[in-house]
Scaffold this motif. Structure first.
Motif, short mmCIF file in Angstrom:
data_model
loop_
_atom_site.label_atom_id
_atom_site.label_comp_id
_atom_site.label_asym_id
_atom_site.label_seq_id
_atom_site.Cartn_x
_atom_site.Cartn_y
_atom_site.Cartn_z
N CYS A 1 0.84 -1.21 0.00
CA CYS A 1 0.00 0.00 0.00
C CYS A 1 0.87 1.26 0.00
CB CYS A 1 -0.85 0.06 1.26
SG CYS A 1 -2.00 -1.29 1.49
N PHE A 2 0.39 2.32 -0.66
CA PHE A 2 1.03 3.63 -0.52
C PHE A 2 -0.01 4.76 -0.55
CE2 PHE A 2 1.12 4.58 -5.15
CZ PHE A 2 1.02 3.30 -5.69
N CYS A 3 -1.16 4.48 0.04
CA CYS A 3 -2.27 5.45 0.01
C CYS A 3 -1.95 6.72 0.78
CB CYS A 3 -3.55 4.81 0.54
SG CYS A 3 -3.46 4.35 2.27
N ASP B 1 7.37 -2.57 -9.62
CA ASP B 1 6.79 -1.71 -8.58
C ASP B 1 6.79 -0.27 -9.08
OD1 ASP B 1 6.46 -0.03 -6.42
OD2 ASP B 1 7.74 -1.17 -5.07
N LEU B 2 5.63 0.29 -9.35
CA LEU B 2 5.59 1.64 -9.94
C LEU B 2 6.19 2.69 -9.01
CD1 LEU B 2 1.88 2.96 -10.21
CD2 LEU B 2 2.71 1.38 -8.49
N THR B 3 6.16 2.47 -7.69
CA THR B 3 6.77 3.47 -6.79
C THR B 3 8.29 3.48 -6.99
OG1 THR B 3 7.07 1.97 -4.90
CG2 THR B 3 4.95 3.08 -5.07
N CYS C 1 -4.19 6.72 -10.34
CA CYS C 1 -3.69 5.76 -9.34
C CYS C 1 -4.14 6.21 -7.96
CB CYS C 1 -2.17 5.70 -9.40
SG CYS C 1 -1.47 4.64 -8.10
N ILE C 2 -4.64 5.26 -7.17
CA ILE C 2 -5.11 5.61 -5.82
C ILE C 2 -4.25 4.93 -4.74
CG2 ILE C 2 -7.42 6.31 -6.48
CD1 ILE C 2 -6.83 2.79 -5.26
N GLY C 3 -3.12 4.35 -5.16
CA GLY C 3 -2.16 3.85 -4.18
C GLY C 3 -2.53 2.55 -3.48
N CYS C 4 -3.33 1.70 -4.14
CA CYS C 4 -3.75 0.45 -3.48
C CYS C 4 -2.67 -0.61 -3.48
CB CYS C 4 -5.02 -0.09 -4.14
SG CYS C 4 -4.76 -0.77 -5.80
N GLY C 5 -1.71 -0.51 -4.39
CA GLY C 5 -0.60 -1.47 -4.43
C GLY C 5 -0.89 -2.78 -5.13
N ARG C 6 -2.10 -2.96 -5.66
CA ARG C 6 -2.43 -4.26 -6.29
C ARG C 6 -1.49 -4.60 -7.45
NH1 ARG C 6 -7.63 -2.41 -4.88
NH2 ARG C 6 -9.01 -3.95 -3.94
N CYS C 7 -1.19 -3.59 -8.28
CA CYS C 7 -0.37 -3.89 -9.46
C CYS C 7 1.03 -4.35 -9.05
CB CYS C 7 -0.29 -2.69 -10.39
SG CYS C 7 0.36 -1.21 -9.60
N GLN D 1 3.32 3.45 -21.92
CA GLN D 1 1.97 3.99 -22.13
C GLN D 1 1.13 3.84 -20.85
OE1 GLN D 1 -0.33 5.47 -23.87
NE2 GLN D 1 -2.12 4.60 -22.85
N TRP D 2 1.20 2.63 -20.24
CA TRP D 2 0.39 2.38 -19.04
C TRP D 2 0.76 3.35 -17.92
CZ3 TRP D 2 1.84 0.16 -14.13
CH2 TRP D 2 0.75 -0.04 -13.28
N LEU D 3 2.06 3.46 -17.63
CA LEU D 3 2.49 4.28 -16.50
C LEU D 3 2.28 5.77 -16.78
CD1 LEU D 3 3.62 3.70 -13.67
CD2 LEU D 3 5.87 4.32 -14.53
S1 SF4 Z 1 -3.41 -1.18 -9.09
FE1 SF4 Z 1 -1.51 0.04 -9.15
S2 SF4 Z 1 -1.87 1.66 -10.67
FE2 SF4 Z 1 -3.88 0.79 -10.09
S3 SF4 Z 1 -4.58 2.14 -8.42
FE3 SF4 Z 1 -3.58 0.38 -7.44
S4 SF4 Z 1 -1.41 1.07 -7.15
FE4 SF4 Z 1 -2.37 2.49 -8.62
#
Ligand code: SF4
Ligand code: SF4
Length: 385
Positions: free
Chosen positions: A169-171, A364-366, A349-355, A331-333
């Protein structure tokens, strides 16, 4: 939430908690919420409190998800899993209309949009932020999606404030959680200790207050201790979050780093599996297909989820526009964190960390944004794969 009227808040003991299910049923809702299935916590129809993930938690890291017993009987002691609430509003596969031959012409009938009223039990703060994003996408423009709009009007949002941070998570850094600051009908905080196991329920809308009225006096008014413990619970979750992404200046950063060598490194790891987009609560790409019957009298138009990681997604005149994994990941990012702002006035992005959790290679996008923030090394110095 402490500014709410006392009449719109109740504390239910663990023994009284099933009465919330009864009140929701009496109010005409089917309950959808977290349940354990196939080694994960997913969202599905709930028949009773016993269907909740009692005593389970999720351990998450980049590319890793495991359920573990918590050692207590918490009902909501986990964070987020591979499912999102999006599928109840924007189904993974949906018939849009049917065309039937009528002499030399044809008749088009749109798909009916009736359906059950759903109480979405267990929406986290970040997921409410995700709902605000999909609301904007599907209903915020001059044309709105009729199916989404109808389903959205039938839901009751029961948020659960997080008592712990998930591993990915990084909300907090995105300003979307873990405290629920709005967007819910009812806000629930599970209070485990000190004191008996209990639940603080706070109504934020008339629909939420109606459900509390159906409790018919069950439970009691919250005490200052209950309210203080609820705030401490959420503060503990915020304090234990170890990932962050400072969203400030990210759209500009992405515009300026389109040729950064890091894109090649991440693209060499990316499998284009689409997992990150399938688990994301805000991704909304879809494709359409026509399904004719064998007699040629009827054809149905279906919409199903698609992904910008699929090679065919940008196919134009027989060939894809984004041929390389690099161009698809970029493109995605850049859409998610950059051009989404231009399109919808908010982050995608809402910071849920699922991806991060569900990426099989742990991209890890962060981490990617942190690397893009460091100046690119001179040509020839970067360790290319
Ligand atoms: S799945 Fe990834 S890109 Fe999508 S909202 Fe959650 S952290 Fe953000
Ligand atoms: S989940 Fe990971 S490997 Fe799969 S498409 Fe997304 S970034 Fe690439």
């Amino acid at each position: 939430m402490s500014e709410l009227e006392p009449a719109s808040s109740r504390v239910l003991s663990r023994e009284e908690f099933p009465q919330l299910f009864e009140a929701l049923g009496e109010s005409g809702y089917e309950i959808v919420g977290p349940t354990v299935r196939d080694g994960a916590i997913v969202y599905d129809r709930l028949r009773s409190v016993d269907d909740l993930p009692i005593g389970w938690t999720d351990r998450q890291e980049a590319g890793r998800y495991r359920l573990e017993p918590r050692g207590d009987r918490a009902l909501f002691g986990y964070n987020v899993g591979p499912f999102t609430w999006k599928k109840f509003l924007f189904p993974a596969r949906e018939r849009l209309w049917t065309a039937t031959r009528d002499g030399v012409s044809f008749r088009v009938e749109p798909e009916p949009t009736e359906g059950p009223r759903l109480a979405l039990l267990g929406m986290r703060a970040c997921e409410l932020a995700g709902l605000a994003v999909t609301d904007k996408v599907f209903t915020g423009g001059p044309v709105s999606d009729p199916g989404y709009r109808a389903r959205r009007a039938r839901i009751l949002r029961i948020a659960v404030q997080c008592g712990q941070a998930g591993g990915t998570c990084f909300c907090v850094s995105m300003g979307t959680g873990p405290a629920v600051r709005g967007g819910a009908d009812l806000v629930l905080t599970e209070l485990l200790a000190p004191g008996p196991h209990r639940f603080l329920l706070q109504a934020s809308t008339e629909a939420g207050a109606d459900v509390l009225r159906c409790l018919r006096g069950a439970g009691r008014a919250p005490s200052p201790d209950d309210l203080g413990q609820a705030e401490a619970t959420v503060a503990r979750a915020a304090g234990s979050m170890h990932r962050s992404l400072d969203p400030g200046g990210v759209p500009e950063l992405l515009r300026e780093t389109l040729e950064h060598p890091r894109w090649e490194i991440v693209a060499a790891r990316c499998l284009s599996c689409t997992n990150c987009t399938m688990v994301c609560p805000t991704c909304f790409c879809s494709t359409h297909e026509e399904v004719p019957d064998l007699e040629g009298t009827k054809v149905e138009r279906w919409r199903r989820w698609d992904s910008c990681f699929n090679l065919g997604f940008t196919e134009l005149h027989g060939a894809p526009v984004r041929k390389s994994g690099l161009s698809r990941y970029r493109q995605w990012l850049t859409h998610k964190l950059g051009t989404w702002h231009d399109q919808f006035g908010m982050s995608g992005c809402i910071g849920c960390g699922r991806c991060i959790t569900w990426c099989p290679v742990g991209i890890d996008l962060t981490e990617e944004i942190a690397v893009l923030r460091t100046p690119a090394p001179p040509a020839g110095k970067e360790g290319k794969p």
